[in-house]
Design an enzyme around this catalytic site. Structure first.
Site, PDB file in Angstrom:
ATOM      1  N   HIS A 227       1.619  26.132  70.051  1.00 36.62           N
ATOM      2  CA  HIS A 227       1.641  24.793  69.187  1.00 36.62           C
ATOM      3  C   HIS A 227       0.621  23.476  69.798  1.00 36.62           C
ATOM      4  O   HIS A 227       0.412  22.559  69.147  1.00 36.62           O
ATOM      5  CB  HIS A 227       2.997  24.071  68.996  1.00 36.62           C
ATOM      6  CG  HIS A 227       3.648  25.190  68.275  1.00 36.62           C
ATOM      7  ND1 HIS A 227       4.086  24.920  66.693  1.00 36.62           N
ATOM      8  CD2 HIS A 227       4.428  26.474  68.396  1.00 36.62           C
ATOM      9  CE1 HIS A 227       4.646  26.092  66.340  1.00 36.62           C
ATOM     10  NE2 HIS A 227       4.577  26.942  67.174  1.00 36.62           N
ATOM     11  N   ASP A 434      -3.917  16.489  70.882  1.00 39.74           N
ATOM     12  CA  ASP A 434      -2.707  16.988  70.195  1.00 39.74           C
ATOM     13  C   ASP A 434      -3.070  18.551  69.453  1.00 39.74           C
ATOM     14  O   ASP A 434      -4.232  18.578  69.183  1.00 39.74           O
ATOM     15  CB  ASP A 434      -2.317  16.009  68.863  1.00 39.74           C
ATOM     16  CG  ASP A 434      -0.876  16.099  68.901  1.00 39.74           C
ATOM     17  OD1 ASP A 434       0.007  17.203  68.955  1.00 39.74           O
ATOM     18  OD2 ASP A 434      -0.430  15.147  67.963  1.00 39.74           O
TER      19      ASP A 434
HETATM   20  O1  F6P Z   1       4.955  20.504  69.349  1.00 41.86           O
HETATM   21  C1  F6P Z   1       5.224  21.107  70.671  1.00 41.86           C
HETATM   22  C2  F6P Z   1       6.791  20.732  71.005  1.00 41.86           C
HETATM   23  O2  F6P Z   1       6.764  20.801  72.534  1.00 41.86           O
HETATM   24  C3  F6P Z   1       7.335  21.623  70.438  1.00 41.86           C
HETATM   25  O3  F6P Z   1       7.644  22.671  70.926  1.00 41.86           O
HETATM   26  C4  F6P Z   1       8.759  20.774  70.217  1.00 41.86           C
HETATM   27  O4  F6P Z   1       9.564  21.148  69.090  1.00 41.86           O
HETATM   28  C5  F6P Z   1       8.302  19.484  70.028  1.00 41.86           C
HETATM   29  O5  F6P Z   1       7.219  19.333  70.847  1.00 41.86           O
HETATM   30  C6  F6P Z   1       9.551  18.332  70.732  1.00 41.86           C
HETATM   31  O6  F6P Z   1       9.522  18.542  72.078  1.00 41.86           O
HETATM   32  P1  F6P Z   1      10.880  18.886  72.663  1.00 41.86           P
HETATM   33  O7  F6P Z   1      11.650  19.942  72.116  1.00 41.86           O
HETATM   34  O8  F6P Z   1      10.669  18.634  74.072  1.00 41.86           O
HETATM   35  O9  F6P Z   1      11.841  17.652  72.020  1.00 41.86           O
END
Ligand code: F6P
Length: 622
Positions: A227, A434
């Site tokens: 992602h 991003d």
């Molecule tokens: O999109 C990147 C990401 O790390 C996802 O894997 C995740 O859902 C989101 O950002 C939020 O991050 P975190 O799970 O660390 O709060």
């Protein structure tokens, strides 16, 4: 489809006993060690052994494509660190959760991820809970390794490196060990699901999970989707164990990236660190074939329209009204980001500072920034930096009646956000880098077609590969003055131009939704594990192998001919040589069997002896 059948060979030696070597015929045949290839077919099955094209009968399709398009019932396992809340009234935490929730709800997949609780590391039965047609299994990840895995290696080492921000990086060996242990723990938990059809792993927390699944003997197709961005070779080399991690990524059958930028960076890393090149989007490594493709994640614009119409809870309704009261009759821009240094909020605030210096009182900013990863030092520092910058702008440009920047760390439901997006004249999405950034797409989807707002978008967000400069106003997020100029232009843009830009972006959003993204990915994953032309395979007499495995075969063949040249009377030498042939064979047998297993289900279109490339390859020039 039918199975490929292998050529017969004549086993002349009991591979279980080296001491028996000299009592056998002196010449070893290639199947001398066939105990290691238990799945090789029986004599009866060996009719079509001339090559894959002989063996395949395309029973179900004539157009050369495989049949996976008609296979919506695939029993999928989705694995990610975070799992969506499955509640429209609860805020989504990031694009991954937003993207996968509908996939699981509609497809009947099992989604495995981390719970909010920590465990003692003991293995428990999978805690399956229904979510639409699917199930969610939230695991209590081991307390002892969680922080090293999540706060440490995932978010202090990998995250900044993947976003090309090396100054934010820190790393330790202990963190990496914890990262590996948690991946292994997840793989063991997934073992209960080994009978499902395919495994789809998500994001940088779980780079080596596919390799761990294979080590446990799970041989179903495995795919991975990143992602976040993937950086250049120079940047990834700052990550300890980057070589091992990338090698483990090649254990996946399919690697998906958000953009061409990320895909090309990954291919450059493979060239630099492994000397591997891709052909038609396939990389052949020692392990086998990995397909690499871009799958730009989207949103569900229809669902977004429903969010706009959905009722809000009384509390949220009140919160929104209070916020909007601040802007009554005045223009405002909106920024919605996790409070993360990759999002460029500080530079955006500086952009506002410069804008208001030139055009006092012209526009306000509503910055929504829910706290994120607060255990990571860099995030704590960043929060302070952002708040200081906002206070400075408000002190410098605010009046008793007017505050330039309204800032909140609250989270909002999708329905509440949709209303705020619609009310805002400008959407400011200016991350330093991003993967995609779904806020950009959500902002567009929430606009009034007759009076849409304008998107100011970072050149370095993945969404900028979808939206060009005739649609969004593209800016360098590191240059506050560019952001200031773009916001000013957006706020003053004539209606006709706004509508034109918006329509064009909306068409793109509608033409490739989150459902297209997941369907495309799963269709590709379901094509089976091998999608290379048959001319890249070699028949060894004991199975099919590929280019990358040939050195292993050559060393086995050399050992074999050395063995066969030794005088049978020389027992000691013969036995020593036997040992060498046996270990060379064992080194070959593992990847050979791996390839063999995958060839069983090779789609007809991709296997033909004349080297014709099937359409199912998704051919791409690299
Ligand atoms: O999109 C990147 C990401 O790390 C996802 O894997 C995740 O859902 C989101 O950002 C939020 O991050 P975190 O799970 O660390 O709060």
């Amino acid at each position: 489809m039918v199975r490929i059948h292998d050529a017969p060979d004549t086993a002349t030696l009991d591979s279980s006993s080296t001491s028996g070597a000299t009592q056998q015929d002196e010449t070893l045949g290639p199947a001398a060690f066939d105990l290691h290839l238990p799945d090789l077919p029986s004599e009866q099955e060996q009719q079509g052994s001339a090559g894959p094209s002989d063996a395949f009968v395309s029973a179900d399709r004539e157009d050369g494509f495989d049949t996976v398009n008609q296979k919506p019932e695939m029993k999928l396992v989705v694995i990610s660190n975070r799992v969506a809340p499955f509640d429209p009234n609860k805020p989504q935490t990031g694009g991954l959760a937003a993207g996968l929730e509908p996939v699981v709800e509609r497809s009947g997949a099992v989604w495995m991820g981390s719970s909010e609780n920590r465990g003692d590391g003991s293995e428990q039965p999978l805690p399956l809970v229904k979510a639409g047609a699917g199930d969610v299994a939230k695991l209590d990840l081991p307390e002892a390794d969680y922080s090293g895995y999540y706060t440490g290696f995932s978010n202090s080492t990998l995250w900044p490196a993947l976003h090309s921000l090396p100054k934010r990086m820190s790393s330790s060996k202990a963190d990496y060990d914890s990262y590996r242990k948690i991946n292994e723990f997840m793989a063991r938990a997934a073992f209960d699901l080994r009978d499902r059809d395919a495994f789809w792993v998500h994001d940088y927390h779980l780079l080596p999970l596919g390799a761990d699944l294979h080590r446990l003997g799970i041989e179903k197709p495995t795919g991975f989707f990143l992602h976040t961005p993937w950086p250049t070779p120079d940047m990834i080399k700052r990550v300890p164990n980057h070589h091992e991690l990338m090698k483990s990524m090649l254990e996946y059958d399919l690697l998906g990236f958000q953009t061409n930028r990320d895909l090309n960076n990954f291919l450059a890393c493979l060239r630099t660190y492994f000397g591997l090149k891709s052909k038609d989007g396939v990389v052949t490594s020692e392990r086998g074939q990995t397909r690499l493709q871009k799958f730009p994640i989207g949103i569900d614009p229809k669902q977004f329209a429903e969010y706009l119409a959905a009722e809000l809870s009384l509390a949220e309704q009140e919160k929104i009204s209070l916020l909007l009261q601040n802007f009554e009759g005045a223009k405002f821009a909106i920024g919605v980001d996790r409070l993360d240094y990759t999002k460029g909020i500080d530079k955006r605030v500086e952009g506002f500072n410069q804008l208001l210096a030139g055009e006092p009182g012209s526009i306000s900013l509503l910055q929504i920034a829910p706290s994120s990863r607060a255990d990571v030092d860099e995030y704590r520092k960043y929060k302070e930096d952002v708040e200081n910058a906002i206070n400075h702008v408000n002190a410098e440009h605010g009046t008793d009646e007017w505050r330039p920047i309204h800032y909140t760390n609250d989270s909002f439901s999708q329905s509440a956000l949709a209303r705020l997006y619609r009310a805002a004249h400008v959407g400011v999405v200016t991350p330093l880098r991003d993967g995609m950034n779904l806020v950009a797409k959500e902002y567009v989807a929430a606009q009034d077609p007759k009076d849409p707002g304008v998107l100011v978008l970072s050149k370095f967000a993945g969404a900028a590969e979808d939206f060009n400069g005739d649609e969004a106003l593209l800016v360098d997020p590191n240059h506050p003055q560019e952001i200031a100029d773009a916001i000013s232009k957006a706020a003053n843009m004539p209606l006709e131009e706004r509508v034109k830009r918006w329509r064009s972006m909306m068409d793109k959003i509608e033409s490739y939704t989150i459902h297209d993204w997941s369907a495309d990915y799963l269709r590709e994953l379901d094509k089976g594990s091998i999608t290379v032309p048959a001319d890249q395979f070699h028949h060894l007499g004991l199975g099919w192998t590929n280019e990358a495995q040939m050195p292993l075969y050559q060393s086995y063949a050399a050992g074999l001919s050395a063995y066969n040249e030794i005088d049978p009377a020389d027992d000691a030498l013969k036995e020593a040589a036997y040992g060498e042939v046996k270990s060379a064979f064992e080194a070959l047998a593992v990847p050979l069997k791996h390839t063999q297993d995958r060839l069983w289900d090779l789609p007809a279109a991709t296997a033909s002896r004349d080297g014709h490339r099937g359409q199912a390859l998704g051919a791409r020039e690299d």
